[in-house]
Motif scaffolding. Structure first.
Motif, mmCIF file in Angstrom:
data_model
loop_
_atom_site.group_PDB
_atom_site.id
_atom_site.type_symbol
_atom_site.label_atom_id
_atom_site.label_comp_id
_atom_site.label_asym_id
_atom_site.label_seq_id
_atom_site.Cartn_x
_atom_site.Cartn_y
_atom_site.Cartn_z
ATOM 1 N N VAL A 198 14.574 10.574 4.920
ATOM 2 C CA VAL A 198 15.824 11.078 5.509
ATOM 3 C C VAL A 198 16.776 11.527 4.401
ATOM 4 O O VAL A 198 17.388 12.604 4.476
ATOM 5 C CB VAL A 198 16.490 9.998 6.391
ATOM 6 N N THR A 199 16.892 10.709 3.362
ATOM 7 C CA THR A 199 17.736 11.064 2.220
ATOM 8 C C THR A 199 17.248 12.347 1.558
ATOM 9 O O THR A 199 18.042 13.231 1.212
ATOM 10 C CB THR A 199 17.743 9.930 1.187
ATOM 11 N N ALA A 200 15.922 12.459 1.401
ATOM 12 C CA ALA A 200 15.355 13.634 0.735
ATOM 13 C C ALA A 200 15.640 14.907 1.518
ATOM 14 O O ALA A 200 16.107 15.910 0.948
ATOM 15 C CB ALA A 200 13.849 13.447 0.555
ATOM 16 N N ALA A 225 7.750 15.844 -0.811
ATOM 17 C CA ALA A 225 8.155 15.150 0.409
ATOM 18 C C ALA A 225 7.024 15.153 1.432
ATOM 19 O O ALA A 225 6.752 14.140 2.086
ATOM 20 C CB ALA A 225 9.408 15.800 0.994
ATOM 21 N N GLY A 226 6.345 16.292 1.576
ATOM 22 C CA GLY A 226 5.236 16.367 2.514
ATOM 23 C C GLY A 226 4.080 15.474 2.109
ATOM 24 O O GLY A 226 3.492 14.780 2.958
ATOM 25 N N ALA A 253 1.126 10.760 3.899
ATOM 26 C CA ALA A 253 0.389 9.599 3.407
ATOM 27 C C ALA A 253 1.021 8.305 3.912
ATOM 28 O O ALA A 253 0.326 7.355 4.293
ATOM 29 C CB ALA A 253 0.350 9.613 1.881
ATOM 30 N N ALA A 254 2.357 8.252 3.923
ATOM 31 C CA ALA A 254 3.050 7.045 4.383
ATOM 32 C C ALA A 254 2.798 6.789 5.866
ATOM 33 O O ALA A 254 2.637 5.630 6.289
ATOM 34 C CB ALA A 254 4.548 7.175 4.120
ATOM 35 N N TRP A 284 0.814 -1.207 0.000
ATOM 36 C CA TRP A 284 0.000 0.000 0.000
ATOM 37 C C TRP A 284 0.854 1.266 0.000
ATOM 38 O O TRP A 284 0.368 2.343 -0.353
ATOM 39 C CB TRP A 284 -0.915 0.013 1.231
ATOM 40 N N LEU A 285 2.107 1.123 0.393
ATOM 41 C CA LEU A 285 3.005 2.277 0.415
ATOM 42 C C LEU A 285 3.542 2.623 -0.966
ATOM 43 O O LEU A 285 3.970 3.760 -1.200
ATOM 44 C CB LEU A 285 4.180 2.019 1.363
ATOM 45 N N MET A 286 3.534 1.661 -1.880
ATOM 46 C CA MET A 286 4.173 1.886 -3.175
ATOM 47 C C MET A 286 3.634 3.095 -3.922
ATOM 48 O O MET A 286 4.413 3.906 -4.434
ATOM 49 C CB MET A 286 4.053 0.624 -4.033
ATOM 50 N N PRO A 287 2.316 3.301 -4.024
ATOM 51 C CA PRO A 287 1.837 4.470 -4.771
ATOM 52 C C PRO A 287 2.234 5.800 -4.143
ATOM 53 O O PRO A 287 2.435 6.787 -4.858
ATOM 54 C CB PRO A 287 0.304 4.295 -4.754
ATOM 55 N N VAL A 288 2.343 5.847 -2.804
ATOM 56 C CA VAL A 288 2.583 7.135 -2.140
ATOM 57 C C VAL A 288 4.054 7.403 -1.845
ATOM 58 O O VAL A 288 4.417 8.516 -1.457
ATOM 59 C CB VAL A 288 1.759 7.246 -0.835
ATOM 60 N N VAL A 289 4.919 6.409 -2.022
ATOM 61 C CA VAL A 289 6.350 6.629 -1.799
ATOM 62 C C VAL A 289 6.990 7.337 -2.988
ATOM 63 O O VAL A 289 7.969 8.075 -2.839
ATOM 64 C CB VAL A 289 7.075 5.299 -1.514
ATOM 65 N N SER A 290 6.418 7.141 -4.170
ATOM 66 C CA SER A 290 7.023 7.701 -5.373
ATOM 67 C C SER A 290 7.303 9.202 -5.283
ATOM 68 O O SER A 290 8.385 9.649 -5.683
ATOM 69 C CB SER A 290 6.131 7.391 -6.580
ATOM 70 N N PRO A 291 6.387 10.043 -4.757
ATOM 71 C CA PRO A 291 6.716 11.470 -4.640
ATOM 72 C C PRO A 291 7.906 11.756 -3.731
ATOM 73 O O PRO A 291 8.603 12.757 -3.926
ATOM 74 C CB PRO A 291 5.429 12.082 -4.071
ATOM 75 N N MET A 292 8.162 10.881 -2.746
ATOM 76 C CA MET A 292 9.340 11.074 -1.905
ATOM 77 C C MET A 292 10.615 10.816 -2.708
ATOM 78 O O MET A 292 11.640 11.480 -2.516
ATOM 79 C CB MET A 292 9.290 10.155 -0.688
ATOM 80 N N VAL A 293 10.558 9.843 -3.615
ATOM 81 C CA VAL A 293 11.692 9.602 -4.508
ATOM 82 C C VAL A 293 11.881 10.815 -5.423
ATOM 83 O O VAL A 293 13.019 11.210 -5.719
ATOM 84 C CB VAL A 293 11.477 8.315 -5.321
ATOM 85 N N SER A 294 10.778 11.417 -5.848
ATOM 86 C CA SER A 294 10.873 12.654 -6.635
ATOM 87 C C SER A 294 11.579 13.745 -5.849
ATOM 88 O O SER A 294 12.393 14.501 -6.399
ATOM 89 C CB SER A 294 9.477 13.142 -7.033
ATOM 90 N N ALA A 295 11.268 13.851 -4.557
ATOM 91 C CA ALA A 295 11.892 14.874 -3.718
ATOM 92 C C ALA A 295 13.396 14.646 -3.588
ATOM 93 O O ALA A 295 14.200 15.574 -3.733
ATOM 94 C CB ALA A 295 11.233 14.887 -2.343
#
Length: 360
Positions: free
Chosen positions: A229-231, A186-187, A192-193, A151-162
């Protein structure tokens, strides 16, 4: 990413159809390259190794994209597999980040801009479309015990964008808008996560571990933790010369004050997931594409730890980053080998098979 076979297609072979879950192999390979390139340790041959892994991830991306175009299936009516539409945008951005870090000059910047833009756009669509589909389709309504790491997969993508967008800030004419957009991404992903992680925790407490083949998806929880944390670390660095004080200084402070506590929770979850995984292995853990969950999420914790080590100069964090990278490399080797064996070296029947459950 739930099965290495496709139920209901007797007599076929694994790979006769492609779904978005296959992009997890690109993510898992690409994060090895990125983690190697950002380790706070200079080891002879490490850069060359990172470059080889980046090229492998790029080749794998092209292969999976081609296979998906030829025989891909959307799985939008599958409440489990549709979650993994978050994987294609993350695969694009992971290879793009590796290109920027390891590729040649101006080509690297141009290629990363294309991959990041495509991945970000697709990721934002998926982040809205998949939850919307779950909320408005009665046939896809989740049961109380349905929450899982996917369930996290769709909402993690924007964090990778950040995180990957922060790397591009110095390379665009006006980096301020890109920087602010990345903070917004990131927000979006972070809040969402947190909602989803709470649901996963509740499911584990009230409904126990469940099917063994789903256990590897518990490691996906590390994805938004490590990537956040990386972002914030990379965004803090990108603020220098782009935002005026006190905002640039505040971003640097936020990176540390958010990063270290979140890293602490990530290590706590990793310990818990390790205990559950080992328990499941003893009971029987069948191989499936869910095993790629052992790679990318762990890789985000490596880059997070490396970022905090670089920021603080801590020998403890440096050593921890190296140790985690060794674990990541071991996990990637095992999962990649098993994937090749299951899909290339021997025929696999596609008849449905019951997965062993782990007793509570």
């Amino acid at each position: 990413m739930i099965d290495a076979y496709w139920p209901g297609l007797p007599g076929g072979r694994v790979g006769s159809m492609f779904g978005p879950n296959w992009f997890a192999s690109v993510m898992g390979t690409g994060i090895v390259a990125t983690a190697a390139a950002t380790l706070p340790l200079h080891v002879p041959g490490l850069h060359a190794f990172a470059t080889v892994m980046w090229l492998l991830a790029a080749a794998l991306l092209i292969t999976v994209l081609t296979a998906t175009a030829r025989r891909g299936v959307s799985h939008l009516d599958d409440p489990v597999l549709m979650q993994f539409w978050g994987a294609p945008p993350m695969a694009l951005m992971t290879v793009g980040a590796g290109t920027l870090l390891l590729g040649p000059g101006e080509f690297a910047v141009a290629a990363d801009l294309v991959l990041w833009s495509a991945g970000t756009l697709l990721g934002l669509i998926v982040a809205v479309a998949v939850p919307y589909r779950m909320m408005t389709r009665p046939d896809l309504a989740a049961t109380p015990d349905a929450a899982f790491g996917g369930w996290l997969m769709p909402v993690v993508s924007p964090m990778v964008s950040a995180a990957t967008g922060a790397l591009l800030v110095p390379h665009v004419p006006d980096g301020r808008d890109l920087l602010l957009a990345c903070y917004a991404f990131a927000g979006l992903s972070l809040f969402a996560a947190l909602i989803v992680i709470t649901q996963i925790w509740t499911r584990l407490i009230h409904h126990q571990i469940g099917a063994a083949r789903m256990v590897p998806t518990l490691w996906i929880v590390l994805g938004p933790l490590g990537q956040s944390v990386t972002a914030f670390h990379l965004l803090g660095r990108a603020c220098e010369g782009v935002l005026p004080d006190p905002y640039a200084s505040g971003a640097q402070m936020l990176a540390l004050l958010f990063g270290v506590p979140t890293l602490g929770f990530a290590l706590f979850w990793a310990t818990l997931a390790t205990a559950i995984t080992l328990r499941t292995v003893r009971a029987g853990l069948p191989f499936s594409l869910t095993w790629w969950s052992f790679t990318f999420p762990v890789g985000t914790v490596v880059t997070a730890t490396a970022g905090m080590a670089t920021r603080t100069g801590s020998p403890l964090l440096t050593g921890l980053a190296v140790a985690l990278f060794a674990i990541l490399l071991t996990a990637w080797t095992i999962v990649a080998t098993k994937t090749l064996r299951s899909n290339l070296w021997r025929p696999v029947t596609l008849e449905p098979r019951p997965a062993p459950a782990v007793s509570s």
